[in-house]
Design an enzyme around this catalytic site. Structure first.
Site, mmCIF file in Angstrom:
data_model
loop_
_atom_site.group_PDB
_atom_site.id
_atom_site.type_symbol
_atom_site.label_atom_id
_atom_site.label_comp_id
_atom_site.label_asym_id
_atom_site.label_seq_id
_atom_site.Cartn_x
_atom_site.Cartn_y
_atom_site.Cartn_z
ATOM 1 N N HIS A 21 -7.226 13.474 6.167
ATOM 2 C CA HIS A 21 -6.108 13.382 7.112
ATOM 3 C C HIS A 21 -6.462 13.960 8.480
ATOM 4 O O HIS A 21 -5.832 13.627 9.478
ATOM 5 C CB HIS A 21 -4.885 14.131 6.572
ATOM 6 C CG HIS A 21 -4.254 13.470 5.385
ATOM 7 N ND1 HIS A 21 -3.985 14.119 4.219
ATOM 8 C CD2 HIS A 21 -3.853 12.195 5.186
ATOM 9 C CE1 HIS A 21 -3.447 13.294 3.347
ATOM 10 N NE2 HIS A 21 -3.356 12.103 3.916
ATOM 11 N N CYS A 124 0.653 -2.700 -9.224
ATOM 12 C CA CYS A 124 0.030 -1.415 -9.572
ATOM 13 C C CYS A 124 0.989 -0.298 -9.207
ATOM 14 O O CYS A 124 1.361 -0.152 -8.039
ATOM 15 C CB CYS A 124 -1.295 -1.206 -8.850
ATOM 16 S SG CYS A 124 -1.877 0.503 -9.049
ATOM 17 N N CYS A 127 -0.637 2.227 -6.672
ATOM 18 C CA CYS A 127 -0.675 1.766 -5.266
ATOM 19 C C CYS A 127 0.720 1.443 -4.768
ATOM 20 O O CYS A 127 0.913 1.237 -3.580
ATOM 21 C CB CYS A 127 -1.499 0.487 -5.094
ATOM 22 S SG CYS A 127 -3.155 0.530 -5.743
ATOM 23 N N CYS A 143 -6.376 -1.257 -12.159
ATOM 24 C CA CYS A 143 -6.565 -0.844 -10.763
ATOM 25 C C CYS A 143 -7.797 0.063 -10.658
ATOM 26 O O CYS A 143 -7.864 1.093 -11.334
ATOM 27 C CB CYS A 143 -5.334 -0.098 -10.256
ATOM 28 S SG CYS A 143 -5.618 0.630 -8.637
ATOM 29 N N HIS A 146 -6.686 3.652 -9.404
ATOM 30 C CA HIS A 146 -5.838 4.490 -10.254
ATOM 31 C C HIS A 146 -6.207 4.428 -11.731
ATOM 32 O O HIS A 146 -5.623 5.142 -12.544
ATOM 33 C CB HIS A 146 -4.367 4.132 -10.037
ATOM 34 C CG HIS A 146 -3.921 4.388 -8.638
ATOM 35 N ND1 HIS A 146 -3.897 3.412 -7.663
ATOM 36 C CD2 HIS A 146 -3.562 5.545 -8.036
ATOM 37 C CE1 HIS A 146 -3.520 3.952 -6.530
ATOM 38 N NE2 HIS A 146 -3.306 5.238 -6.718
ATOM 39 N N LYS A 293 -16.801 9.048 -1.992
ATOM 40 C CA LYS A 293 -15.379 9.091 -1.674
ATOM 41 C C LYS A 293 -14.794 10.352 -2.321
ATOM 42 O O LYS A 293 -15.142 10.674 -3.448
ATOM 43 C CB LYS A 293 -14.744 7.838 -2.308
ATOM 44 C CG LYS A 293 -13.337 7.597 -1.936
ATOM 45 C CD LYS A 293 -12.864 6.273 -2.512
ATOM 46 C CE LYS A 293 -11.347 6.228 -2.392
ATOM 47 N NZ LYS A 293 -10.768 4.965 -2.729
ATOM 48 N N LYS A 296 -10.158 13.333 -6.921
ATOM 49 C CA LYS A 296 -9.894 14.428 -7.872
ATOM 50 C C LYS A 296 -10.723 14.237 -9.124
ATOM 51 O O LYS A 296 -11.206 15.195 -9.713
ATOM 52 C CB LYS A 296 -8.406 14.457 -8.222
ATOM 53 C CG LYS A 296 -7.589 15.039 -7.096
ATOM 54 C CD LYS A 296 -6.190 15.413 -7.542
ATOM 55 C CE LYS A 296 -5.353 15.799 -6.335
ATOM 56 N NZ LYS A 296 -4.099 15.085 -6.246
HETATM 57 N N1 MSP Z 1 1.733 6.371 4.669
HETATM 58 C C1 MSP Z 1 0.659 5.486 4.983
HETATM 59 C C2 MSP Z 1 0.546 5.254 6.484
HETATM 60 C C3 MSP Z 1 1.757 4.683 7.126
HETATM 61 S S1 MSP Z 1 1.516 4.546 8.845
HETATM 62 C C4 MSP Z 1 2.877 3.726 9.381
HETATM 63 C C5 MSP Z 1 -0.668 6.059 4.484
HETATM 64 N N2 MSP Z 1 -0.698 7.368 4.206
HETATM 65 S S2 MSP Z 1 -2.000 8.144 3.680
HETATM 66 O O1 MSP Z 1 -1.570 9.495 3.432
HETATM 67 O O2 MSP Z 1 -2.572 7.465 2.580
HETATM 68 O O3 MSP Z 1 -3.037 8.103 4.843
HETATM 69 C C6 MSP Z 1 -2.750 8.668 6.113
HETATM 70 C C7 MSP Z 1 -3.944 8.521 7.056
HETATM 71 O O4 MSP Z 1 -5.041 9.271 6.530
HETATM 72 C C8 MSP Z 1 -4.428 7.080 7.192
HETATM 73 O O5 MSP Z 1 -4.802 6.829 8.523
HETATM 74 C C9 MSP Z 1 -5.631 7.046 6.280
HETATM 75 O O6 MSP Z 1 -6.574 6.081 6.641
HETATM 76 C C10 MSP Z 1 -6.181 8.439 6.532
HETATM 77 N N3 MSP Z 1 -7.097 8.856 5.482
HETATM 78 C C11 MSP Z 1 -6.859 8.972 4.150
HETATM 79 N N4 MSP Z 1 -8.027 9.349 3.535
HETATM 80 C C12 MSP Z 1 -9.016 9.467 4.444
HETATM 81 C C13 MSP Z 1 -10.363 9.865 4.434
HETATM 82 N N5 MSP Z 1 -11.002 10.187 3.327
HETATM 83 N N6 MSP Z 1 -10.998 9.921 5.629
HETATM 84 C C14 MSP Z 1 -10.381 9.641 6.827
HETATM 85 N N7 MSP Z 1 -9.131 9.246 6.862
HETATM 86 C C15 MSP Z 1 -8.425 9.121 5.684
HETATM 87 O O7 MSP Z 1 -1.612 5.317 4.410
#
Ligand code: MSP
Length: 469
Positions: A21, A124, A127, A143, A146, A293, A296
């Site tokens: 994030h 799924c 997802c 999936c 998952h 990647k 967990k």
């Molecule tokens: N809730 C949706 C987004 C809705 S936007 C209108 C979502 N949430 S998420 O929690 O799965 O991802 C939030 C952000 O974190 C996304 O931009 C996603 O690509 C990013 N990432 C999630 N895992 C990541 C990594 N391992 N590395 C970099 N960014 C990552 O999708």
């Protein structure tokens, strides 16, 4: 001065912030600081995506009432963003009453492009997404993310008719009216667009109770994308307020996995509402750990706090903005992190220490930096190659180290003290010029450098900027 709007993806609150994030926020912050340095008025949105059955179940598992649960995780995200030295101007939660009301108004405005249909097929639960027959057979009915078998689903849903907008979306992307960076993702998406089906935008209430009610149909709630994507404009006040001061967004930052929703569904919604498309979509890569990647089940998830706790914030920002590509996947290992820390200590920490010590010995007065033109830096920043832009600054820092080694001002001070002063003063001036841009990436460090070399009496910091353990 221009108004600039930058957005970040809103994470699901089904778990606490993880390392991945951080990327959205760091990139947004780098861009925000750069735009502000050019005198623009910048608005940066962040937020949390709080609806859906997955979140509902997580809350139930935790034994907390769902509202309390989402409040807590949303707060954790806000703290997390601050811990990265990132300052947003707006924080949107999809459970905010303002957002929910505006979201329903958006649905109503889109009603000409929405129809009800029966869905029969694979789904799924992990997802929270539908799966085509092709995906079902490619994944042998399970999936891959998952590790759960797909379930058969038969229910009524509302659909957004993407086909109403497909040609215009293609045109907007091809002509860069809505520019997608990097280009290889733009091409990837244009290939996907061909077969992009209409999207399901609601679920029966009995399947997903935790969501925004569909206006005019008490048996359905909104499902994921209309609710989530509209956050970018509901936070600006749409449709109650005129948002033209900040919309269209200058840059919307998303991870590569959600580019297709932002490049496909989102423009369809905007076109349906008669709003302009964002000028840029920046898709960043994912962070991997030891080349894998984060997951967990592999057990390689690193909490961001663990990295932040090691050497503090600045090395974290340094690693993920200089050593992680803006658009490709980037790997984290502790070895690479330690090596990066040593670079910071050797190239920048030592430079500051040596220079401040020499300046003090030679009685030099403080000075200020000046923002000189640096077109190659702007070029990299404007094409969203932040890591390469940072590289240009780092090269300047390394060059200053070389200059000190070559010109040996400490030796010069013994034979030609005035010349030694001139050399040192020039090196300090150059560092301070670079430092103004360094603040985009390493704000706290830049502030310290400014203070040290701006003081009436220059003194080396009592502890080096990046102490060796
Ligand atoms: N809730 C949706 C987004 C809705 S936007 C209108 C979502 N949430 S998420 O929690 O799965 O991802 C939030 C952000 O974190 C996304 O931009 C996603 O690509 C990013 N990432 C999630 N895992 C990541 C990594 N391992 N590395 C970099 N960014 C990552 O999708």
């Amino acid at each position: 001065m221009k108004n600039i709007y930058i957005t970040t993806a809103i994470p699901y609150v089904n778990g606490n912030p993880h390392l991945g994030h951080a990327m959205d926020y760091l990139l947004a912050d780098v861009l925000r600081r750069y735009m502000m340095m050019q005198g623009n008025n910048v608005r940066l949105q962040a937020g949390t995506d709080e609806h859906g059955s997955k979140i509902f179940k997580k809350a139930a598992d935790s034994g907390m009432p769902v509202k309390e649960f989402v409040d807590q995780i949303s707060k954790n995200f806000q703290d997390f963003i601050h811990s990265l030295g990132v300052e947003y101007t707006d924080f949107v939660r999809t459970t905010d009453a303002d957002h929910e009301r505006r979201c329903q108004a958006i649905w109503e405005k889109l009603s000409d492009h929405i129809y009800k249909d029966k869905y029969e097929g694979w789904y799924c639960e992990g997802c929270e997404g539908f799966v085509t027959d092709k995906e079902y057979s490619e994944n042998d009915g399970t999936c891959p993310d998952h590790k759960k078998p797909y379930t058969k689903l038969s229910e009524e849903n509302y659909y957004l008719r993407i086909s109403d907008f497909k040609d215009r979306i293609r045109e907007a992307i091809e002509s860069d009216e809505m520019k997608i960076t990097p280009v290889f993702r733009k091409k990837e998406f244009l290939n996907l667009l061909k077969d992009m089906p209409d999207v399901s935008i609601s679920r029966p209430k009995e399947s997903v109770a935790w969501g925004v009610p569909v206006p005019g149909d008490e048996n359905q709630v909104m499902y994921v994308w209309i609710d989530a994507l509209s956050n970018y404009i509901t936070i600006l006040g749409y449709p109650e307020k005129d948002i033209s001061d900040f919309w269209p967004a200058n840059t919307q930052i998303v991870g590569k996995d959600i580019l297709r929703f932002h490049a496909g569904i989102w423009p369809a919604m905007l076109m349906g509402l008669g709003l302009p498309l964002p000028k840029n979509l920046l898709a960043h890569g994912h962070i991997t750990v030891d080349g894998e990647k984060m997951s967990k089940s592999i057990g390689n998830v690193i909490a961001p706090e663990e990295i932040l706790g090691k050497h503090g914030l600045i090395p974290f920002r340094y690693y993920f903005t200089r050593h992680a590509s803006t658009t490709e996947d980037a790997d984290f290992t502790w070895e690479k992190y330690e090596a990066a820390y040593n670079e910071l200590a050797n190239d920048l920490g030592n430079l500051v220490q040596r220079l401040a010590t020499l300046a003090n010995k030679n009685g030099l007065a403080g000075q200020q930096g000046e923002l000189k033109d640096l077109p190659e830096f702007d070029e990299r920043m404007n094409s969203y190659e932040f890591n390469f832009a940072f590289e240009i600054l780092w090269k300047q820092i390394q060059d200053l180290n070389k200059r000190i080694d070559e010109e040996k001002p400490w030796a010069l001070a013994k034979t030609e003290p005035e010349k030694a002063k001139d050399v040192l003063s020039d090196i300090i001036k150059t560092l301070l010029d670079t430092n103004l841009r360094l603040a985009i990436f390493l704000p706290e460090t830049a502030e310290k450098i400014k203070e040290i070399f701006g003081a009436t009496v220059i003194e080396p910091p009592a502890t080096p900027l990046f102490p060796k353990n």
